[in-house]
Design a protein around this motif. Structure first.
Motif, PDB file in Angstrom:
ATOM      1  N   ALA A   1      11.197   7.273 -45.114  1.00 43.94           N
ATOM      2  CA  ALA A   1      11.449   5.863 -45.406  1.00 43.94           C
ATOM      3  C   ALA A   1      10.177   5.084 -45.720  1.00 43.94           C
ATOM      4  N   ASN A   2       9.143   5.248 -44.904  1.00 44.23           N
ATOM      5  CA  ASN A   2       7.912   4.487 -45.134  1.00 44.23           C
ATOM      6  C   ASN A   2       7.248   4.859 -46.454  1.00 44.23           C
ATOM      7  N   ALA A   3       7.299   6.142 -46.784  1.00 44.65           N
ATOM      8  CA  ALA A   3       6.709   6.590 -48.042  1.00 44.65           C
ATOM      9  C   ALA A   3       7.529   6.134 -49.244  1.00 44.65           C
ATOM     10  N   LEU A   4       8.844   5.977 -49.054  1.00 44.58           N
ATOM     11  CA  LEU A   4       9.711   5.508 -50.135  1.00 44.58           C
ATOM     12  C   LEU A   4       9.515   4.028 -50.440  1.00 44.58           C
ATOM     13  N   ALA A   5       9.129   3.270 -49.432  1.00 44.96           N
ATOM     14  CA  ALA A   5       9.145   1.807 -49.520  1.00 44.96           C
ATOM     15  C   ALA A   5       8.450   1.233 -50.758  1.00 44.96           C
ATOM     16  N   PRO A   6       7.260   1.714 -51.160  1.00 49.98           N
ATOM     17  CA  PRO A   6       6.598   1.103 -52.318  1.00 49.98           C
ATOM     18  C   PRO A   6       7.371   1.244 -53.624  1.00 49.98           C
ATOM     19  N   PHE A   7       8.290   2.183 -53.681  1.00 53.83           N
ATOM     20  CA  PHE A   7       9.059   2.419 -54.897  1.00 53.83           C
ATOM     21  C   PHE A   7      10.373   1.630 -54.928  1.00 53.83           C
ATOM     22  N   CYS A   8      10.728   1.023 -53.818  1.00 58.69           N
ATOM     23  CA  CYS A   8      12.091   0.503 -53.645  1.00 58.69           C
ATOM     24  C   CYS A   8      12.248  -0.974 -53.974  1.00 58.69           C
ATOM     25  N   THR A   9      11.159  -1.706 -54.105  1.00 56.27           N
ATOM     26  CA  THR A   9      11.218  -3.148 -54.324  1.00 56.27           C
ATOM     27  C   THR A   9      10.421  -3.520 -55.558  1.00 56.27           C
ATOM     28  N   ASP A  10      10.931  -4.449 -56.336  1.00 56.10           N
ATOM     29  CA  ASP A  10      10.244  -4.858 -57.565  1.00 56.10           C
ATOM     30  C   ASP A  10       9.046  -5.729 -57.249  1.00 56.10           C
ATOM     31  N   TRP A  11       8.215  -5.991 -58.261  1.00 53.23           N
ATOM     32  CA  TRP A  11       6.951  -6.725 -58.099  1.00 53.23           C
ATOM     33  C   TRP A  11       7.180  -8.111 -57.532  1.00 53.23           C
ATOM     34  N   ARG A  12       8.256  -8.757 -57.936  1.00 49.75           N
ATOM     35  CA  ARG A  12       8.534 -10.118 -57.475  1.00 49.75           C
ATOM     36  C   ARG A  12       9.156 -10.149 -56.087  1.00 49.75           C
ATOM     37  N   GLY A  13       9.588  -8.987 -55.585  1.00 49.37           N
ATOM     38  CA  GLY A  13      10.245  -8.949 -54.291  1.00 49.37           C
ATOM     39  C   GLY A  13      11.668  -9.435 -54.324  1.00 49.37           C
ATOM     40  N   ARG A  14      12.273  -9.434 -55.492  1.00 55.24           N
ATOM     41  CA  ARG A  14      13.631  -9.960 -55.639  1.00 55.24           C
ATOM     42  C   ARG A  14      14.688  -8.877 -55.458  1.00 55.24           C
TER      43      ARG A  14
ATOM     44  N   ILE B   1      19.179   0.691 -57.326  1.00 53.40           N
ATOM     45  CA  ILE B   1      20.253  -0.098 -56.731  1.00 53.40           C
ATOM     46  C   ILE B   1      20.698   0.548 -55.429  1.00 53.40           C
ATOM     47  N   GLY B   2      20.707   1.891 -55.415  1.00 52.00           N
ATOM     48  CA  GLY B   2      21.045   2.647 -54.206  1.00 52.00           C
ATOM     49  C   GLY B   2      21.759   3.932 -54.560  1.00 52.00           C
ATOM     50  N   GLY B   3      21.257   5.048 -54.009  1.00 51.77           N
ATOM     51  CA  GLY B   3      21.915   6.326 -54.208  1.00 51.77           C
ATOM     52  C   GLY B   3      21.445   7.132 -55.402  1.00 51.77           C
ATOM     53  N   GLU B   4      20.402   6.674 -56.093  1.00 51.57           N
ATOM     54  CA  GLU B   4      19.880   7.408 -57.251  1.00 51.57           C
ATOM     55  C   GLU B   4      18.705   8.307 -56.846  1.00 51.57           C
ATOM     56  N   VAL B   5      18.337   9.201 -57.741  1.00 56.82           N
ATOM     57  CA  VAL B   5      17.062   9.890 -57.674  1.00 56.82           C
ATOM     58  C   VAL B   5      16.079   9.078 -58.523  1.00 56.82           C
ATOM     59  N   LEU B   6      15.038   8.591 -57.871  1.00 54.97           N
ATOM     60  CA  LEU B   6      14.035   7.810 -58.595  1.00 54.97           C
ATOM     61  C   LEU B   6      12.962   8.764 -59.106  1.00 54.97           C
TER      62      LEU B   6
ATOM     63  N   GLN C   1      17.750   1.543 -52.125  1.00 61.71           N
ATOM     64  CA  GLN C   1      17.334   2.758 -51.437  1.00 61.71           C
ATOM     65  C   GLN C   1      17.754   3.981 -52.246  1.00 61.71           C
ATOM     66  N   PRO C   2      16.809   4.692 -52.866  1.00 66.29           N
ATOM     67  CA  PRO C   2      17.171   5.904 -53.602  1.00 66.29           C
ATOM     68  C   PRO C   2      17.400   7.075 -52.646  1.00 66.29           C
ATOM     69  N   LEU C   3      18.020   8.116 -53.152  1.00 61.72           N
ATOM     70  CA  LEU C   3      18.157   9.337 -52.361  1.00 61.72           C
ATOM     71  C   LEU C   3      16.789   9.934 -52.066  1.00 61.72           C
ATOM     72  N   CYS C   4      15.918   9.887 -53.056  1.00 64.55           N
ATOM     73  CA  CYS C   4      14.556  10.390 -52.912  1.00 64.55           C
ATOM     74  C   CYS C   4      13.754   9.900 -54.104  1.00 64.55           C
TER      75      CYS C   4
END
Length: 454
Positions: free
Chosen positions: A11-24, A71-76, A28-31
């Motif tokens: 989860a912590n390692a995923l976090a930088p990829f999960c939110t856009d630059w504006r924070g809007r 959005i949730g549930g994808e492979v990023l 949560q992707p699968l991985c």
């Protein structure tokens, strides 16, 4: 792809990829998968297609519309490790680079052979080429060189079924059917994943003349642009409009910036000429003096050194960062005919103040190509929260006027999640049907960056 370092699930390692630059936007992707070459990208996409799992491509994660946010549930699929400069052909004025190269790296590679790659924007140190192409980025030099679409000769793309299309042709002329690259530029990863591109290069300009100008109105800015073009033509490289509020935010929040002119002025232009001509500084100085005598220009300063030039550009390039520090705003990235910019600013301002008398308007952008960033907020945080809740009403005012004047609700940031529903109000049913037909043909399972653009 054998190393677990290139597949992230914690989860912590995923976090930088999960939110856009504006924070809007957050999802949560699968991985997160970080392939190192095109073949690895193709293998991931092929596996996801077989399993019916959606994918989200991401580059530098600097987008402003949530287009690269899960959005949730994808492979990023992060393309950051695809960061090689594959070739530079100075004689053909072409460069082939991978999608994970930062824009700055592409510019530097071009400069190493005395060439220019002109796509330039504030986030160029972190924004990646793949993202720039996926949103058809513009930047500050579109007025002379065009946007990302005009700068692209060929593409390499991983298709929705995992096949690789190699369209990396370094040709100015290739009339052999549909120009397929244009399907993927500006498509925000909804048709395929751009993994590499062949781009146009240009001669390095030998002289630059840069000035910060206080003008009496946006109309005066448009007239100045016309007079400069009449004298130097395509040597007008950049022509940026900046309102008083934008400048004040930069001066307030960004260290080591200072006002370039005495007094307070409502409208400014940052203008730059460049080329092989030896007299651009003199030409610009004469044009500014003529504008002062005609009453269109209030005051101006010309950069006398490279350090002064960079200081002037810092005032323009830090506007978005200064706004972010201030807090959330209702952002509009719009395009208008240059001749209608002044009318839009006057009418939109009056309409918005009728709704909210103390609205703070931050207006800046690339007036040379009609692209304005028109952002709205309140100074007080509590009042701003209530104002943001009125986003649908505010958007209706701005976007209806934009379309009445023959403009577009998205100039260079794309649609992403932010405008995917708004666009339905302003594109015809026929246009939307054609777009859906293309999407269905290239991505029949609907797995490529779902929930974005369409």
């Amino acid at each position: 792809m054998a190393s677990a370092d290139f597949v992230i699930t914690e989860a912590n390692a995923l976090a930088p990829f999960c939110t856009d630059w504006r924070g809007r936007y957050t999802g949560q992707p699968l991985c997160v998968v970080l392939p190192s070459d095109t073949e690895a990208v193709a293998a991931v996409v092929s596996a996801c297609a077989a399993a019916g799992v959606p994918v989200v491509p991401q580059g530098g994660n600097t987008g402003l519309c949530g287009g690269a946010t899960p959005i949730g549930g994808e492979v990023l699929i992060s393309l950051r490790r695809l960061n090689r400069i594959r070739s530079v052909d100075a004689d053909n004025n072409a460069i082939t680079v991978e999608a994970g190269c930062t824009l700055q790296a592409v510019q530097d590679a071009a400069a190493s052979v005395d060439r220019l790659f002109p796509l330039s924007l504030a986030a160029e140190g972190t924004a990646t080429l793949g993202g720039n192409l996926s949103t058809n980025a513009g930047g500050v030099q579109v007025v002379r060189y065009g946007n990302a679409r005009e700068l692209t000769l060929g593409l390499e793309v991983v298709l929705a079924d995992g096949r690789i299309w190699d369209g990396l042709r370094a040709l100015r002329k290739d009339n052999t059917g549909y120009d397929l690259k244009h399907l993927f530029i500006g498509a925000e990863g909804t048709l395929g994943l751009i993994t590499a591109a062949t781009l146009k290069l240009f001669p390095q300009p030998r002289e630059k003349a840069t000035a910060w100008v206080a003008v009496v109105s946006p109309l005066a800015a448009v007239r100045l642009l016309g007079s400069l073009r009449a004298v130097v033509g395509d040597n007008v490289t950049a022509f940026e409009l900046v309102d008083r509020t934008s400048l004040e935010l930069v001066l307030q929040h960004m260290p080591r910036t200072r006002a370039p002119l005495q007094g307070q002025h409502n409208w400014h232009v940052l203008v730059e000429l460049s080329g092989a001509c030896n007299h651009l500084h003199d030409i610009l100085e004469q044009a500014l003096q003529a504008g002062i005598e005609a009453g269109h220009i209030i005051d101006a300063v010309l950069a006398q050194s490279e350090a002064q030039r960079h200081a002037l550009w810092a005032l323009r390039e830090n506007i978005s960062e200064a706004q972010k520090i201030e807090g959330i705003s209702i952002k509009h990235d719009i395009a208008l005919p240059v001749s209608r910019i002044d009318e839009f600013i006057q009418r939109a301002g009056a309409a918005l103040k009728a709704v909210s008398h103390d609205v703070r308007i931050v207006c800046f952008g690339h007036v040379g190509d009609g692209n304005l960033h028109y952002n709205l907020s309140k100074v007080d945080a509590q009042s701003n929260e209530d104002f943001i809740a009125q986003t649908p009403v505010i958007n209706r005012i701005v976007y209806h006027l934009v379309c009445e004047l023959g403009g577009s609700i998205s100039a260079e940031h794309g649609l992403g999640q932010l405008k995917r529903n708004e666009v339905l109000k302003y594109k015809s049913l026929t246009e939307m049907d054609l777009m859906r037909t293309v999407k269905a043909a290239l991505d029949p399972q609907g797995l490529m960056n779902p929930g974005k653009l369409l």
